[in-house]
Write a protein that holds these residues in place. Structure first.
Motif, PDB file in Angstrom:
ATOM      1  N   HIS A   1       0.849  -1.189   0.000  1.00  0.00           N
ATOM      2  CA  HIS A   1       0.000   0.000   0.000  1.00  0.00           C
ATOM      3  C   HIS A   1       0.885   1.239   0.000  1.00  0.00           C
ATOM      4  CE1 HIS A   1       0.834   0.152   4.313  1.00  0.00           C
ATOM      5  NE2 HIS A   1       0.300  -1.046   4.457  1.00  0.00           N
TER       6      HIS A   1
ATOM      7  N   GLU B   1      -6.008  -2.930  -7.334  1.00  0.00           N
ATOM      8  CA  GLU B   1      -6.158  -3.181  -5.904  1.00  0.00           C
ATOM      9  C   GLU B   1      -6.196  -4.679  -5.644  1.00  0.00           C
ATOM     10  OE1 GLU B   1      -9.144  -1.176  -3.614  1.00  0.00           O
ATOM     11  OE2 GLU B   1      -9.068   0.580  -4.919  1.00  0.00           O
ATOM     12  N   THR B   2      -5.614  -5.059  -4.518  1.00  0.00           N
ATOM     13  CA  THR B   2      -5.607  -6.463  -4.139  1.00  0.00           C
ATOM     14  C   THR B   2      -6.030  -6.588  -2.689  1.00  0.00           C
ATOM     15  OG1 THR B   2      -4.253  -8.472  -4.096  1.00  0.00           O
ATOM     16  CG2 THR B   2      -3.197  -6.429  -3.391  1.00  0.00           C
ATOM     17  N   GLU B   3      -6.390  -7.770  -2.275  1.00  0.00           N
ATOM     18  CA  GLU B   3      -6.849  -7.972  -0.905  1.00  0.00           C
ATOM     19  C   GLU B   3      -5.713  -7.695   0.071  1.00  0.00           C
ATOM     20  OE1 GLU B   3      -8.489 -11.806  -0.362  1.00  0.00           O
ATOM     21  OE2 GLU B   3     -10.106 -11.549  -1.830  1.00  0.00           O
ATOM     22  N   SER B   4      -6.069  -7.036   1.167  1.00  0.00           N
ATOM     23  CA  SER B   4      -5.067  -6.728   2.186  1.00  0.00           C
ATOM     24  C   SER B   4      -5.745  -6.642   3.535  1.00  0.00           C
ATOM     25  CB  SER B   4      -4.363  -5.400   1.874  1.00  0.00           C
ATOM     26  OG  SER B   4      -5.293  -4.333   1.894  1.00  0.00           O
TER      27      SER B   4
ATOM     28  N   ARG C   1      -6.281  -0.124   4.590  1.00  0.00           N
ATOM     29  CA  ARG C   1      -5.428   0.452   3.559  1.00  0.00           C
ATOM     30  C   ARG C   1      -5.529  -0.344   2.263  1.00  0.00           C
ATOM     31  NH1 ARG C   1      -0.071   1.309   7.346  1.00  0.00           N
ATOM     32  NH2 ARG C   1      -0.720   3.248   8.349  1.00  0.00           N
ATOM     33  N   LYS C   2      -5.468   0.383   1.152  1.00  0.00           N
ATOM     34  CA  LYS C   2      -5.520  -0.254  -0.154  1.00  0.00           C
ATOM     35  C   LYS C   2      -4.131  -0.744  -0.544  1.00  0.00           C
ATOM     36  CE  LYS C   2      -9.212   2.757  -1.922  1.00  0.00           C
ATOM     37  NZ  LYS C   2      -9.555   3.754  -2.978  1.00  0.00           N
TER      38      LYS C   2
ATOM     39  N   SER D   1      -3.136   6.537  -8.063  1.00  0.00           N
ATOM     40  CA  SER D   1      -4.451   6.677  -8.702  1.00  0.00           C
ATOM     41  C   SER D   1      -4.315   6.718 -10.219  1.00  0.00           C
ATOM     42  CB  SER D   1      -5.146   7.948  -8.205  1.00  0.00           C
ATOM     43  OG  SER D   1      -5.416   7.864  -6.821  1.00  0.00           O
TER      44      SER D   1
ATOM     45  N   PHE E   1      -1.771  -2.644  -3.569  1.00  0.00           N
ATOM     46  CA  PHE E   1      -1.778  -2.715  -5.027  1.00  0.00           C
ATOM     47  C   PHE E   1      -0.788  -3.772  -5.500  1.00  0.00           C
ATOM     48  CE2 PHE E   1      -2.943   1.594  -3.841  1.00  0.00           C
ATOM     49  CZ  PHE E   1      -4.086   1.815  -4.596  1.00  0.00           C
TER      50      PHE E   1
ATOM     51  N   TYR F   1       0.331   9.132  -3.655  1.00  0.00           N
ATOM     52  CA  TYR F   1      -1.053   8.675  -3.821  1.00  0.00           C
ATOM     53  C   TYR F   1      -1.690   9.110  -5.144  1.00  0.00           C
ATOM     54  CZ  TYR F   1      -0.895   6.839   0.897  1.00  0.00           C
ATOM     55  OH  TYR F   1      -0.565   6.100   2.011  1.00  0.00           O
TER      56      TYR F   1
ATOM     57  N   GLN G   1      -3.462   3.313 -11.544  1.00  0.00           N
ATOM     58  CA  GLN G   1      -4.645   2.457 -11.519  1.00  0.00           C
ATOM     59  C   GLN G   1      -5.559   2.776 -12.699  1.00  0.00           C
ATOM     60  OE1 GLN G   1      -6.806   2.736  -7.836  1.00  0.00           O
ATOM     61  NE2 GLN G   1      -7.798   0.745  -8.107  1.00  0.00           N
TER      62      GLN G   1
END
Length: 202
Positions: A73, A111-114, A118-119, A101, A121, A97, A104
């Motif tokens: 993140h 985005e991936t699971e975390s 918090r996002k 963006s 990537f 940041y 992306q």
């Protein structure tokens, strides 16, 4: 007579009140202006006072390089870059940041699971292709940051840092003693100049 003496009192009270209020407003305005000026100056010094370590395009490649190792993140990316430079440089959140963006939107990261809010990537196929295309530039940026970190370690850490701190304390302590004179300052300066010349010859 009572009426006449009352008017000046009330007039004086109103005049004093207005004067005092104006003074408060002036002080508040001055402090407010000073605060904004200091903040602006610091911000400007950070942005324009020196050359950026990485520009926008290099930061994008650097992020792709770091994300290719493992999903991260934004805060992780900032911390990783700071670690690479030994604490000498860290890109601001206002730089990282918006870049994330944009990347992306361009389909370079996703985005991936975390854990937590918090996002995180990870790199997409398109991102991996761009990184491969500009691999030399990405490696050069990474090498430059690592070199900054090595320099920081040599100059700012270890025995040199200890010696500089010791010198500062000893010099300050000696010059604050009652028997210290201008001659003492000149003698100390001569010792420091000689030490500087000896270090230069190393």
């Amino acid at each position: 007579m009572r009426h006449g003496s009352g008017d000046p009192g009330r007039g004086q009270g109103r005049g004093h009140g207005r004067g005092h209020g104006h003074g408060d407003h002036g002080d508040h305005g001055e402090h407010g202006h000073t605060g904004r000026h200091r903040g602006g100056k610091g911000h400007q010094g950070g942005r324009h006072g020196r050359r950026r370590v990485v520009d926008g395009g290099e930061l994008r490649l650097l992020i792709l390089k770091l994300l290719s190792d493992t999903p991260r993140h934004g805060y992780d990316l900032i911390r990783e870059i700071e670690d690479l430079t030994g604490g000498a440089y860290a890109p601001s959140p206002g730089m990282v940041y918006p870049t994330l963006s944009l990347m992306q939107d361009l389909g370079l990261i996703v985005e991936t699971e975390s854990e937590g809010t918090r996002k995180a990537f990870s790199v997409t196929e398109a991102g991996a292709a761009e990184l491969e295309k500009d691999a030399d530039t990405a490696d050069a940026v990474l090498a430059r940051l690592s070199e900054i970190g090595e320099t920081q370690e040599r100059v700012g850490g270890g025995p040199v840092k200890r010696a500089m701190e010791n010198l500062h304390q000893v010099l300050r302590s000696r010059m604050m003693q009652d028997d210290a004179t201008k001659d003492t300052a000149f003698d100390a300066a001569a010792i420091l100049d000689e030490a500087a010349q000896r270090i230069e010859r190393l």
